[in-house]
Design a protein around this motif. Sequence first.
Motif, short mmCIF file in Angstrom:
data_model
loop_
_atom_site.label_atom_id
_atom_site.label_comp_id
_atom_site.label_asym_id
_atom_site.label_seq_id
_atom_site.Cartn_x
_atom_site.Cartn_y
_atom_site.Cartn_z
N LYS A 68 -2.30 16.27 -13.73
CA LYS A 68 -3.50 17.05 -13.57
C LYS A 68 -4.82 16.10 -13.72
O LYS A 68 -6.02 16.38 -13.27
CB LYS A 68 -3.63 18.18 -14.16
N ARG A 69 -4.49 14.89 -14.63
CA ARG A 69 -5.67 14.15 -14.97
C ARG A 69 -6.00 13.08 -13.96
O ARG A 69 -7.08 12.27 -13.72
CB ARG A 69 -5.14 13.42 -16.24
N VAL A 70 -5.14 13.00 -12.76
CA VAL A 70 -5.21 11.86 -11.86
C VAL A 70 -6.37 12.32 -10.83
O VAL A 70 -6.20 13.54 -10.53
CB VAL A 70 -3.96 11.34 -11.20
N VAL A 71 -7.33 11.31 -10.48
CA VAL A 71 -8.30 11.48 -9.54
C VAL A 71 -8.11 10.84 -8.41
O VAL A 71 -8.83 9.63 -8.70
CB VAL A 71 -9.54 11.66 -10.09
N PRO A 72 -7.55 11.00 -7.50
CA PRO A 72 -7.58 10.11 -6.27
C PRO A 72 -9.10 10.16 -5.63
O PRO A 72 -9.60 11.24 -5.09
CB PRO A 72 -6.38 10.52 -5.31
N ILE A 73 -9.67 9.16 -5.42
CA ILE A 73 -10.89 9.07 -4.64
C ILE A 73 -10.75 8.12 -3.59
O ILE A 73 -10.35 7.13 -3.62
CB ILE A 73 -12.05 8.48 -5.72
N ILE A 74 -11.25 8.71 -2.40
CA ILE A 74 -10.95 7.91 -0.97
C ILE A 74 -12.27 7.99 -0.31
O ILE A 74 -12.62 9.13 0.16
CB ILE A 74 -9.87 8.35 -0.18
N PRO A 75 -12.91 6.86 0.29
CA PRO A 75 -14.00 7.07 1.24
C PRO A 75 -13.72 7.00 2.88
O PRO A 75 -13.62 6.11 3.12
CB PRO A 75 -15.07 6.02 0.76
N ASP A 76 -13.10 8.05 2.85
CA ASP A 76 -12.65 8.28 4.55
C ASP A 76 -11.90 7.15 4.99
O ASP A 76 -11.95 6.59 6.05
CB ASP A 76 -13.99 8.56 5.39
N GLU A 77 -10.75 6.91 4.29
CA GLU A 77 -9.70 5.77 4.79
C GLU A 77 -8.44 6.25 4.49
O GLU A 77 -7.32 5.56 4.50
CB GLU A 77 -10.09 4.63 3.85
N ALA A 78 -7.99 7.80 4.01
CA ALA A 78 -6.88 8.07 3.51
C ALA A 78 -5.74 7.80 4.57
O ALA A 78 -4.56 7.30 4.52
CB ALA A 78 -6.86 9.56 3.11
N ARG A 79 -5.98 7.92 5.86
CA ARG A 79 -5.18 7.91 7.06
C ARG A 79 -4.73 6.33 7.15
O ARG A 79 -3.41 6.22 7.45
CB ARG A 79 -5.75 8.68 8.29
N THR A 80 -5.74 5.48 7.12
CA THR A 80 -5.67 4.25 7.24
C THR A 80 -4.43 3.75 6.04
O THR A 80 -3.61 2.85 6.23
CB THR A 80 -6.91 3.19 6.82
N PHE A 81 -4.49 4.41 5.05
CA PHE A 81 -3.72 3.72 3.99
C PHE A 81 -2.41 4.67 3.82
O PHE A 81 -1.55 4.63 2.88
CB PHE A 81 -4.33 3.96 2.45
N GLY A 82 -2.20 5.43 4.82
CA GLY A 82 -1.02 6.28 4.77
C GLY A 82 -1.02 7.37 3.71
O GLY A 82 0.15 7.62 3.23
N MET A 83 -2.00 7.88 3.25
CA MET A 83 -2.34 8.80 2.15
C MET A 83 -2.45 10.29 2.35
O MET A 83 -2.63 11.11 1.64
CB MET A 83 -3.43 8.42 1.12
N GLU A 84 -2.32 10.45 3.89
CA GLU A 84 -2.77 12.10 4.25
C GLU A 84 -1.78 13.09 3.73
O GLU A 84 -2.05 14.34 3.62
CB GLU A 84 -3.02 11.97 5.97
N THR A 114 0.89 -1.17 0.05
CA THR A 114 0.14 -0.17 -0.12
C THR A 114 0.79 1.34 0.04
O THR A 114 0.64 2.14 -0.90
CB THR A 114 -0.95 -0.02 1.12
N MET A 115 2.02 1.22 0.84
CA MET A 115 2.82 2.43 0.99
C MET A 115 3.42 2.60 -0.29
O MET A 115 3.62 3.77 -1.10
CB MET A 115 3.70 2.43 2.31
N ALA A 116 3.99 1.56 -1.09
CA ALA A 116 4.62 1.58 -2.45
C ALA A 116 3.78 2.15 -3.30
O ALA A 116 4.01 3.01 -4.20
CB ALA A 116 4.98 0.07 -2.62
N PHE A 117 2.41 1.52 -3.25
CA PHE A 117 1.38 2.15 -4.27
C PHE A 117 1.17 3.74 -4.00
O PHE A 117 1.24 4.52 -4.98
CB PHE A 117 0.11 1.52 -3.92
N VAL A 118 1.13 4.12 -2.71
CA VAL A 118 1.02 5.56 -2.43
C VAL A 118 2.15 6.51 -3.02
O VAL A 118 1.83 7.55 -3.60
CB VAL A 118 0.68 6.00 -0.95
N ARG A 119 3.31 5.88 -3.08
CA ARG A 119 4.53 6.53 -3.55
C ARG A 119 4.26 6.59 -5.32
O ARG A 119 4.69 7.52 -5.87
CB ARG A 119 5.67 5.77 -3.18
#
Length: 908
Positions: free
Chosen positions: A536-552, A518-523
């Motif tokens: 600019k075309r990338v759209v990250p979509i997260i249902p209230d779990e960004a911190r769980t995935f280390g994406m904050e 998951t961390m590797a993916f976030v990088r």
Amino acid sequence: MQAKAQLEQHIIAKQHAPLHSSDSDPQETAEWLEAWDQILDEESPQRASYLLTALTERARSAGLELPPPSFNTPYWNTIRVEDESPYPGDMEIERRIKSVIRWNAMAMVVQQNKNDPGIGGHIATYASIATLMEVGFNHFFRATIKDQEGANQPGDFVYFQGHASPGIYSRAFLEGRLSRKQVENFRHELREDPGLSSYPHPWLMPDFWRFPTVSMGLASLNAIYQARFMRYMENRGLIAPTDRKVWAFLGDGEMDEPESMGSITLASRERLDNLIFVINCNLQRLDGPVRGNGKIIQELEAAFRGAGWNVIKVLWGRGWDPLFAKDRSGVMLKRMEECVDGEYQSFRAKEAKFLREQFFGKYPELAEMVADMSDEEIWSLRRGGHDSIKVYNAYKRAFEHQGQPTVILAKTIKGYGLGPSGGEGRNLAHQSKKLDENDLVNFTQRFNLPISEEDAKAAKFYMPQENSPEVIYLHERRRALGGYYPTRETKSDLVETPPLEFFKEQLAGSDGREVSTTMAFVRVLTNLLKDKTIGKRVVPIIPDEARTFGMESLFRQVGIYASQGQLYQPHDSDMFLYYKESKDGQILEEGITEAGSMCSFTAAGTAYSNYGVEMIPFYIFYSMFGFQRIGDFVWAFADARGRGFLCGATAGRTTLNGEGLQHQDGHSLVLSSTAPTCLSYDPAFAYEIAVIVQDGLRRMYHEDEDVFYYLALYNENYAQPPMPEGAEEGIIKGVYKLRAGDGKPKAHLWGSGPMVNEALRAQRILAEQYNIQTDVWSVTSYNELRRDALRVERWNRLHPAEPERQPYVVQVTGETEGPIIASTDYMKIVPDQVAPWLNGRLISLGTDGFGRSDSREYLRAHFEINAESIVAATLSRLAREGKFNAKKAAQAMTDLGLRTEAIDPSLA
Ligand SMILES: Cc1ncc(C[n+]2csc(CCOP(=O)(O)OP(=O)(O)O)c2C)c(N)n1
Ligand SMILES: [Mg+2]
């Protein structure tokens, strides 16, 4: 004037009885009411309304407890007669066009069911919605639209009520866009002359349908998020603003789906005045009335108004206007309000006499009002949704309304005009596919169609001459609205996607540092967001779990989209990684709505067609709450030819520890395998993610392929190795050799995701303790291996005289010998997918059964997928093949800690 009279009648009607039995001073009450009536009479309704509001505010500030506000208005049209605009088109010609469309839509289904009994189709729904559609087609639905910069953009978006599709085809037929052959082949898609799909399916008719809708509830939620995504694109400067609308035509029965109403507050919160719902309130669903004992329209009105929507009710056709004007005592409204939907349905299912007696006859004053009307005249009193003027005015007002979404509640009749055998107003309407000859002939007479009796009885298509006024008008209207509708654009602005070197950080490994996939993916995502070409075309979509995935960290890096910006100073604003909301924020932080997030994913993943701009959505969810919760939306996404990356983080039934039965996902890879265009991957290492994402970007955004990806991402930390030379092909195709043993292998250990590490540990144990050499392989996608094998197998079957081809899984294993022990953190059926091509060599170890709360170590022992279980399975199999001493294998079970007599974990 008439509306004022209506209001007055309402008040007079109420005045006749004391407002409350507890009225301690009726005289005083009467004086107050009289004073107010005077204002209404001599000043204006606005002034009368203002005074009431002022009084209410005064009472509230004096601390009085007032009765809760009612969210309902009387059971009449929201738009007053005197506020109506004249109809902008030629109503008579439009009526004739509509009649032809009605006829051919019905004929399409009736003919086909004669030819091929049981093929199905619906006639009653379009019969109820025809006017709602035609006013839209002639005056509102724009095919192209000029944006603020003067460029052409795709026009309005219309989510059609799916099972009204025969009517949409019938119009396209009249426009000459669909051939007679196509229409004759409605629901015959597999013949020599392929026909039309049953419902709106962009997969099957990619130049025609844009939005798959027929699964009830999908249209509503998708339309809301589409309207919101349109604002997102505008606010981020990716498209220039327009006054384009998203229209959703929905059934009243359909509104019972939780998805239909579940997110209506999002639309009002976001002030989506680009969104218009039209609910076709024919008061019926499949089995019978939607609310026999109540009024669906009033129920919906209260819910939508309470949720902050602009509500427009279109209940009564213009024939009722003079009756309202005559209704001095308010008795007609009283009767309308007391009738429940079950009664309204009966009024229509029976005949005029019944309507006269049962509706008007209840009160003498009311009966008197229609005494001089013939039965025919009474019968032709229409409901609002069948009156073009009323519908046009509702659409116009909805179109012009600002600051709120609008819902139009249009009262209609299911099976309108189809007669008894077509189920007009009857419970069986929905299932009706045939009309008897009498009703076919009546149909032509009722709608003044120049069709001979003989042709009518045969339900033959009717086509006016090319140069008839109807056909000329039809084309002229569409020209004025920018072209034909519906159409789906397939052009996209193909993107230069990054080469593999872009991902060098992941390819190089973590140098011993322990990181999860998951961390590797976030990088990977972070780097893509920074990329000048595609960032600019990338759209990250997260249902209230960004911190769980280390994406904050992304919150600060690219901001969270908020249409109003940030109206407060976040408490953590003094920190570097604060919670940054902004109007041009890039992240869609959706809150806890997996279905809503999926709709954002859909809007973004189809933006290439809908907006002509390739967007690259990454929807990262808690893997257990993905496919099994919102599978139907995923299916519709595939149908809509959506592209993007679905990422199930906290994957695996044993890798996510502690969370227990409801959280630990061991089957999303099974569910994802069911979507034909979804490529499912279960990567073990950062470099595998890099190779898969790079290839996915290329295929979807450069090669223009209509596919999407599902990646299982885990939260177990371990050192990420560098990519072995030449592994790319195997990673993409599904399997490659990761580490060979010392010498000729006696068995092969296959692992996926974190189970690769268990396979590597098992390889060491086998070599060190049992002197057995094995090779370890990483299997990134059983699903892709299977699909390849099925394709090759089919080819071989169909070409028996040609040299046989080999599936990839056979190519890579064909030269090897010995059992293959596959371990996965998913169900055994995942590896079992390739069993048919492995000649009985495969033994699958997986996580069938309910999860548990415990640590990884215990969970993997419980499910028998840990290294010890892999070793035991290898020895056991070798013993059965006579290649290892059976007694030693039995002893190994104990030595390795397997609980041979414990209950099977799949049942535990
Ligand atoms: C999720 C889902 N469940 C069931 C159906 C089957 N179905 C198709 S139409 C229909 C009745 C629709 O009633 P309504 O929404 O009132 O539309 P109407 O035909 O009355 O306009 C049902 C149950 C479906 N298409 N989707
Ligand atoms: Mg209905």
